[in-house]
Design an enzyme around this catalytic site. Structure first.
Site: not given
Length: 254
Positions: A137-138, A220, A223, A248
């Site tokens: 995702c990062c 985010c 997170c 990240c």
């Protein structure tokens, strides 16, 4: 620290060349030891012109550097990454920062096709499933947009501090970024969090209002959580993972 006081002009080619890199980095870091963050920023803005930018996550550190950079050069480039999962307060801060300094922060977004593929394959909140999924995702939401942002740069300026986390304790003022083949400058590397807040308040720098609600480090929304009294400043980032994994990849080293 200024171009005038430098007997040998440091260029990107000097540092990009592995044969001369270590010595130039050593000299640069020695100069930085006796320089203020403003002097460090001014030196690099002067010597690298349009090939340098501040990489901002809108943190208090990056807001401090933005203030210093724009006061040094009103045309200094500032860019940020919009992952699509930021807090409303972060978007509001982008607008307030632009209005305060009469600038236009460059915003880079993830590739929507890659986001759609990722969500289709692993779900909207895949980052909770495993470290591997969180890293994916990062990579999609941060690393690929950063790569595009860096295409026109030789140097990027960051707001990293050694005391932020164990993953940053060995970082220097100036480093060679092996991942992106760029010069990386960390003007605040030796500052404490108190140093940053003192600058923020003294200079009326706009900051994210979530900091007043127990969020020392903001990324985010899904997170990031508020931290408890006495917890580490990075404890609210990816809190379900062990501390050594809480990055990240933006500041990864080879």
């Amino acid at each position: 620290m200024s171009s005038e006081s430098t007997t040998e002009k440091v260029t990107f080619d000097h540092i990009a060349n592995p044969e001369t890199r270590d010595e130039w980095l050593r000299k640069l870091n020695e100069k930085c030891e006796n320089s203020t963050p403003q002097q460090i920023i001014g030196y690099f803005l002067s010597d690298f012109g349009g090939r340098i930018a501040v990489s901002s996550s809108l943190s208090i550190e990056d807001q401090t550097i933005t203030d210093m950079a724009v006061k040094t050069d009103p045309k200094a480039r500032i860019f940020t990454l919009d992952t699509g999962r930021l807090f409303p307060e972060t978007y509001q801060l982008i607008d307030r920062t632009n209005m305060t300094y009469n600038i236009s922060i460059e915003v880079f977004f993830p590739d929507y096709k890659e986001v759609q593929r990722m969500v289709r394959e692993e779900g909207i909140n895949l980052f909770y499933n495993s470290i591997e999924s969180r890293h994916r995702c990062c990579a999609v939401r941060k690393l690929e947009p950063l790569k595009r942002a860096m295409q026109t740069l030789d140097v990027w300026i960051c707001g990293l501090r050694r005391s932020q986390s164990i993953t940053r304790k060995d970082m220097n003022f100036v480093e060679w970024d092996d991942i992106h083949d760029k010069i990386k400058v960390n003007p605040l590397i030796e500052w404490s969090e108190d140093d940053v807040w003192e600058y923020i308040h003294k200079n009326h720098v706009p900051y994210n209002k979530l900091h007043d609600k127990g969020y020392p480090s903001i990324g985010c929304e899904p997170c990031t959580r508020a931290v408890k009294p006495g917890e580490d400043v990075r404890a609210g980032r990816w809190w379900w993972e062990s501390p050594e994994h809480r990055e990240c990849g933006l500041h990864q080293r080879q």
